[in-house]
Write an enzyme that holds these catalytic residues in place. Structure first.
Site, PDB file in Angstrom:
ATOM      1  N   HIS A   1       0.781  -1.115   0.099  1.00  0.00           N
ATOM      2  CA  HIS A   1       0.157   0.023   0.056  1.00  0.00           C
ATOM      3  C   HIS A   1       1.033   1.102  -0.082  1.00  0.00           C
ATOM      4  O   HIS A   1       1.352   1.711   1.144  1.00  0.00           O
ATOM      5  CB  HIS A   1      -0.863   0.042   1.192  1.00  0.00           C
ATOM      6  CG  HIS A   1      -1.767  -1.346   1.324  1.00  0.00           C
ATOM      7  ND1 HIS A   1      -1.302  -2.490   1.695  1.00  0.00           N
ATOM      8  CD2 HIS A   1      -3.266  -1.379   0.890  1.00  0.00           C
ATOM      9  CE1 HIS A   1      -2.274  -3.316   1.590  1.00  0.00           C
ATOM     10  NE2 HIS A   1      -3.417  -2.586   1.353  1.00  0.00           N
TER      11      HIS A   1
ATOM     12  N   HIS B   1      -2.120  -1.152   7.458  1.00  0.00           N
ATOM     13  CA  HIS B   1      -1.854  -1.191   5.663  1.00  0.00           C
ATOM     14  C   HIS B   1      -0.667  -0.490   5.279  1.00  0.00           C
ATOM     15  O   HIS B   1       0.028  -0.930   4.415  1.00  0.00           O
ATOM     16  CB  HIS B   1      -3.067  -1.177   4.750  1.00  0.00           C
ATOM     17  CG  HIS B   1      -3.694   0.232   5.052  1.00  0.00           C
ATOM     18  ND1 HIS B   1      -4.611   0.521   5.844  1.00  0.00           N
ATOM     19  CD2 HIS B   1      -3.550   1.108   4.101  1.00  0.00           C
ATOM     20  CE1 HIS B   1      -4.956   1.570   5.727  1.00  0.00           C
ATOM     21  NE2 HIS B   1      -4.629   2.065   4.763  1.00  0.00           N
TER      22      HIS B   1
ATOM     23  N   ASP C   1      -9.337   6.821   7.131  1.00  0.00           N
ATOM     24  CA  ASP C   1     -10.636   6.793   6.811  1.00  0.00           C
ATOM     25  C   ASP C   1     -11.373   5.236   7.479  1.00  0.00           C
ATOM     26  O   ASP C   1     -12.455   5.559   8.005  1.00  0.00           O
ATOM     27  CB  ASP C   1     -11.311   7.081   5.581  1.00  0.00           C
ATOM     28  CG  ASP C   1     -10.858   8.730   5.189  1.00  0.00           C
ATOM     29  OD1 ASP C   1     -11.348   9.545   5.669  1.00  0.00           O
ATOM     30  OD2 ASP C   1     -10.161   8.499   4.375  1.00  0.00           O
TER      31      ASP C   1
ATOM     32  N   HIS D   1      -4.063   3.071  -3.669  1.00  0.00           N
ATOM     33  CA  HIS D   1      -4.227   2.691  -2.134  1.00  0.00           C
ATOM     34  C   HIS D   1      -3.393   1.146  -1.847  1.00  0.00           C
ATOM     35  O   HIS D   1      -2.834   0.966  -1.101  1.00  0.00           O
ATOM     36  CB  HIS D   1      -5.777   2.456  -1.862  1.00  0.00           C
ATOM     37  CG  HIS D   1      -5.958   1.808  -0.745  1.00  0.00           C
ATOM     38  ND1 HIS D   1      -6.119   2.664   0.537  1.00  0.00           N
ATOM     39  CD2 HIS D   1      -6.240   0.439  -0.174  1.00  0.00           C
ATOM     40  CE1 HIS D   1      -6.357   1.850   1.623  1.00  0.00           C
ATOM     41  NE2 HIS D   1      -6.231   0.514   1.112  1.00  0.00           N
TER      42      HIS D   1
ATOM     43  N   GLU E   1     -17.978  -3.800  24.508  1.00  0.00           N
ATOM     44  CA  GLU E   1     -17.216  -4.902  24.724  1.00  0.00           C
ATOM     45  C   GLU E   1     -15.765  -5.026  23.923  1.00  0.00           C
ATOM     46  O   GLU E   1     -14.866  -5.394  24.016  1.00  0.00           O
ATOM     47  CB  GLU E   1     -18.151  -6.099  24.702  1.00  0.00           C
ATOM     48  CG  GLU E   1     -18.983  -6.409  25.383  1.00  0.00           C
ATOM     49  CD  GLU E   1     -20.185  -5.901  25.080  1.00  0.00           C
ATOM     50  OE1 GLU E   1     -21.445  -5.970  25.779  1.00  0.00           O
ATOM     51  OE2 GLU E   1     -20.436  -4.976  24.076  1.00  0.00           O
TER      52      GLU E   1
ATOM     53  N   HIS F   1     -28.586 -15.066  24.870  1.00  0.00           N
ATOM     54  CA  HIS F   1     -27.446 -15.049  25.888  1.00  0.00           C
ATOM     55  C   HIS F   1     -26.731 -16.311  26.285  1.00  0.00           C
ATOM     56  O   HIS F   1     -25.770 -16.149  27.168  1.00  0.00           O
ATOM     57  CB  HIS F   1     -28.157 -14.379  27.004  1.00  0.00           C
ATOM     58  CG  HIS F   1     -28.286 -12.931  26.878  1.00  0.00           C
ATOM     59  ND1 HIS F   1     -29.003 -12.159  25.888  1.00  0.00           N
ATOM     60  CD2 HIS F   1     -27.857 -11.697  27.737  1.00  0.00           C
ATOM     61  CE1 HIS F   1     -28.927 -11.054  26.067  1.00  0.00           C
ATOM     62  NE2 HIS F   1     -28.316 -10.671  27.243  1.00  0.00           N
TER      63      HIS F   1
END
Length: 692
Positions: free
Chosen positions: A64, A104, A191, A295, A442, A504
Site C-alpha cells: 500500500h 496497511h 478513514d 491505495h 465490549e 445469551h
C-alpha cells in the site's frame, strides 16, 4: 536496586520474546557511511519516506504505497519535532508511543524506523518488505522489530489500543508521578479506522475519561479501496469526535507549519485531540495521486519514474542521500535528549525500585501464598457457589498483593463479579483508581486491555458475558497473536444461565475460542479450580486467558487441600476408578463435572470402574506429553465419554473413534437452568446410559 540499564535490558528482552520464526540472522552492525552536511529541507526528508515506501512496495509487487506517501509530511514533523523516543533505547518506559492504526500503510512506519536509526531496521529489511523471515511484514507486527508498539492491520484496533495505552500512562503517572511517567500516545489513523465501529467505542471512552495525553492524526485523504469515501460515508468525523469529548481541528496535512502548530496546541489540551490532516493519497504520483488505484497496489515502473521527477528525487531505488540521512539521524539524536533527562530522574527517584519491579513484571510471592490459604479454607468449608462468585473471592484475596491488576467490566460489574470492595474507579478525575467502568463497549474494552498490557506496568482483566466474546473476538485474537497477558472474565457460560434464553446462552463459544492459537480457555468446576485457573492466568506472561464462569451455584468437588495446581496440566483425575484401572473414563468441564461425579457413583455401584477427569483447560492438556495424556484417558479398551454444555467441536481428539459426547447440538431456550439441562439431555443419567 534497579538501574536504568537493568530496567531497559529487561524491557528489550520482554518486548522481543516472540521473534519471527525465520528471523535467526544476526542484526547488522555495519557502520553507516558518513553523511554530507549540506542543508536539508522538510520536503526532502518527507520525500525520503515517499521514495522508500514506493520502492519497497514495487519490489515486493504488493503493498500500500498511497498512505505512506500521503502522510509523509505529518510523520516527518511528528518524528523530528514532537515524538519523544530514542532508537538506542527503544523500550525506555517513558517514551512516547506511536501507533500506526492504519497498518496497511506499514512502509510509513518501517521507513521512519530506518531513517531514525533503529538498529534492527536495516536497509535490507526495507528491501525485503513482505518477504518470508523479514521484520517488515505486510502489516506492523509487535515483536518483529523495535519501535512497533502493537500489531495493527485490522482497522480501528490501533485506535482502541491507544486508548488502553493512554489509560495505563495516566494510571502509572498517578502512582509514580511526572518524573517517571509523563508521555503521550500518538496515532495515525485512516478513514477506514474511523468507519469501524470500534473507533466509536474507543473514542467515546477516551473522551469520557478526558485522556488528554492521546493525539490521533487522521489521514483525511477521502479515498478508500472502492473509490472516494463519498461513496460510503458522509459522517462529519470532527463533529462526532467533538461530541464525544475530544478537541478537534482540521489542517492541511502537507503544510509543515500547520502540522507543527496543531501538534503544539495538542500538548496543552485538557481533552484527547483529533487532528484531521487533509492529504493527497500517493502525493507526487503523476496519474495516481488522489486516486484509489494507489491505495493497495504498486504504482508501477512508469508511475514511479514520473513520481521521482515530480518530487525531484533523482536517486536510484532505496538510495537516501547522505545529507538527508544525516538530517534524519540528527533529529533522532535530538529527540533522545528526553531519554537522557529521564534517566537522571529515574536514577535519583526514591520510587525507582518499585517502578523497576512493576515494569519487570515482578509479582512477588505474597499473592500465591494468599491463594494457597484460600484453597485451604475452601477444602475445609466446601462452599456451593457460582464460579463467578468464586472468582470475585479470588480477586478479594490477591488484589492487596498485586497492585498491577487493573480490572473492569463492560457494564456488567454486578453480574461478572469483577470488582473488589477496595477497588476505586478510574475516572477523569481519579487516575489512581484500579477499576474501569468500560460501559457497553465490549470490543473497545478488549482492545483497550491489549493496549494496557502492551504499555507495561499492569495486568488487565475485564468482564462481560461469555456469549459476547463474539463482540470481543478480533481483539482476543490479537491478544493471542501478540502474546499479551490479558485476562477475560467471561461469566454466564452456558445454558445454565437459564431464563435469559438462547440469545445469551453460549453454545459454540467455548469451542471456537479453543480454536484460537495461544489462548488458554479455562472452565473451572468449583471454587478451588477457579482459584487455580486464576493462578495460571496471572502466571502466564505470554498467553491471554478466558475464564468461563457460571451464573448458577456448583458443589465443591475438591475436598483435599494441596499446594500443587493440577489445573496447570489442563486435565487431571478428579475421581479414580475402583482398583485404579477404569472401564469408563468420563471427561467434563465446569458445571458438568458434578454430573460426571454423580454418574460415576451409579456406574461404580453397578460394578463398572469409572474415572472422572476434570478438563479445566483443554489447551493446556493438549500441550502435555503423550504419556501423561494416555495415563489420564486410558487405553483403547476404555469407553470414553465427554459431557459439556456446548457443542462437540474439539472433543473428537480426546474421545477417539468410539467415544460419546453429551452436550448441545442446537441453540438453547428460555427456562430455569435445571429444566434446560433435563430437556437437552445433559444429565448424569445420559452419561450412565452411554456407558457399556
Amino acid at each position: 536496586m534497579w538501574s536504568p540499564a537493568k530496567l531497559l535490558k529487561y524491557r528489550q528482552k520482554q518486548l522481543h520474546r516472540r521473534p519471527h520464526p525465520c528471523n535467526t540472522a544476526p542484526m547488522s552492525t555495519a557502520p553507516q557511511k558518513t553523511p554530507a552536511l549540506s542543508p536539508v529541507t522538510h520536503d526532502q526528508m518527507a520525500n525520503a519516506i515517499r521514495a522508500l515506501s514506493m520502492d519497497a512496495v514495487e519490489k515486493a509487487k504488493s503493498g500500500h504505497p498511497g498512505m505512506p506517501m500521503g502522510m509523509a509530511d505529518v510523520a516527518t514533523v511528528l518524528f523530528t519535532e514532537f515524538l519523544r523516543y530514542d532508537p538506542q533505547h527503544p523500550h525506555w518506559p517513558d517514551r512516547d508511543r506511536f501507533i500506526l492504526s492504519a497498518g496497511h500503510g506499514s512502509m510509513l512506519q518501517y521507513s521512519l524506523l530506518y531513517l531514525t536509526g533503529y538498529p534492527d531496521m536495516t536497509l535490507d529489511e526495507i528491501k525485503n518488505f513482505r518477504q518470508w523471515g523479514a521484520k517488515t511484514a505486510g502489516h506492523p507486527e509487535f515483536g518483529h522489530a523495535t519501535g512497533i508498539e502493537t500489531t495493527t492491520g485490522p482497522l480501528g484496533q490501533g485506535i482502541a489500543n491507544s486508548v488502553g495505552m493512554a489509560i495505563a500512562e495516566r494510571a502509572m503517572n498517578a502512582e509514580f508521578g511526572d518524573d517517571l511517567v509523563n508521555h503521550t500516545t500518538y496515532v495515525i489513523a485512516g478513514d477506514g479506522c474511523l468507519m469501524e465501529g470500534i473507533s466509536l467505542e474507543a473514542a467515546s471512552l477516551a473522551g469520557h475519561l478526558k485522556l488528554n495525553k492521546l493525539v490521533v492524526l487522521w489521514d483525511d485523504n477521502q479515498i478508500c479501496i472502492d473509490g472516494p469515501t463519498s461513496m460510503t460515508v458522509s459522517d462529519d468525523h470532527l463533529a462526532r469526535f467533538a461530541a464525544q469529548g475530544w478537541r478537534t481541528e482540521s489542517i492541511d496535512g502537507h503544510d509543515p507549519k500547520q502540522i507543527r502548530d496543531a501538534l503544539t496546541r495538542a500538548q496543552t489540551s485538557d481533552k484527547p485531540t483529533l487532528i484531521g490532516c487533509r492529504t493527497i493519497i500517493a502525493k507526487g504520483a503523476p496519474t495516481k495521486a488522489g486516486k484509489n488505484s494507489s491505495h493497495g497496489s504498486p504504482l508501477g515502473a512508469d508511475e514511479i519514474t514520473g513520481t521521482r521527477k515530480n518530487l525531484m528525487w533523482d536517486h536510484v531505488p532505496f538510495d537516501v542521500p547522505d545529507a538527508i540521512m544525516h538530517s534524519w539521524r540528527q533529529s533522532a539524536t535530538a529527540r533522545a535528549d528526553s531519554y537522557r533527562a529521564w534517566e537522571k530522574r529515574f536514577a535519583a527517584s526514591d520510587k525507582r525500585d518499585a517502578f523497576g519491579a512493576r515494569i519487570e513484571g515482578d509479582l512477588g510471592n505474597g499473592w500465591t501464598s494468599a491463594l494457597n490459604q484460600l484453597k485451604q479454607k475452601l477444602a475445609e468449608s466446601n462452599p456451593k457457589e457460582a464460579t463467578r462468585v468464586s472468582s470475585q473471592n479470588v480477586l478479594e484475596t490477591i488484589m492487596p498483593h498485586l497492585p498491577q491488576l487493573l480490572g473492569g467490566s463492560a457494564d456488567l460489574t454486578g453480574s461478572n463479579n469483577t470488582k473488589t470492595k477496595a477497588m476505586g474507579a478510574f475516572t477523569a478525575d481519579n487516575h489512581a483508581g484500579r477499576y474501569m467502568y468500560y460501559g457497553v463497549r465490549e470490543h473497545g474494552m478488549a482492545a483497550a486491555m491489549n493496549g494496557i498490557a502492551l504499555h507495561g506496568g499492569f495486568i488487565p482483566y475485564g468482564g462481560t458475558f461469555l456469549v459476547f466474546t463474539d463482540y470481543c473476538r478480533p481483539a482476543i485474537r490479537l491478544s493471542a497473536l501478540m502474546q499479551q497477558r490479558v485476562i477475560y472474565v467471561m461469566t454466564h457460560d452456558s445454558i445454565g444461565l437459564g431464563e435469559d434464553g438462547p440469545t445469551h446462552q453460549p453454545v459454540e463459544h467455548v469451542a471456537t475460542l479453543r480454536a484460537i492459537p495461544n489462548l488458554n480457555v479455562f472452565r473451572p468446576c468449583d471454587a478451588t479450580e477457579t482459584a487455580e485457573c486464576w493462578q495460571i492466568a496471572i502466571a502466564s506472561p505470554n498467553t491471554p486467558s478466558i475464564l468461563a464462569l457460571t451464573r448458577q451455584g456448583l458443589p465443591h468437588l475438591r475436598g483435599e487441600f494441596t499446594e500443587q495446581n493440577p489445573c496447570a496440566k489442563g486435565a487431571y483425575t478428579l475421581r479414580e476408578a475402583t482398583g485404579g484401572k477404569p472401564a469408563v473414563v468420563i471427561m467434563a468441564t465446569g458445571s458438568e463435572v458434578h454430573l460426571a461425579v454423580q454418574a460415576r457413583e451409579t456406574l461404580e455401584a453397578a460394578g463398572k470402574p469409572t474415572r472422572v477427569v476434570s478438563v479445566p483447560c483443554m489447551d493446556l492438556f493438549m500441550q502435555q506429553p503423550k504419556s501423561y495424556r494416555d495415563s489420564i484417558l486410558g487405553d483403547a479398551s476404555v469407553k470414553r465419554i465427554a459431557i459439556e454444555a456446548g457443542i462437540e467441536l474439539g472433543w473428537e481428539k480426546l474421545l477417539g473413534d468410539n467415544g460419546t459426547f453429551i452436550g448441545m447440538r442446537d441453540f438453547g431456550a428460555s427456562a430455569p437452568a435445571e429444566v434446560l439441562y433435563e430437556k437437552f439431555g445433559i444429565t448424569a443419567d445420559a452419561v450412565v446410559k452411554a456407558a457399556p
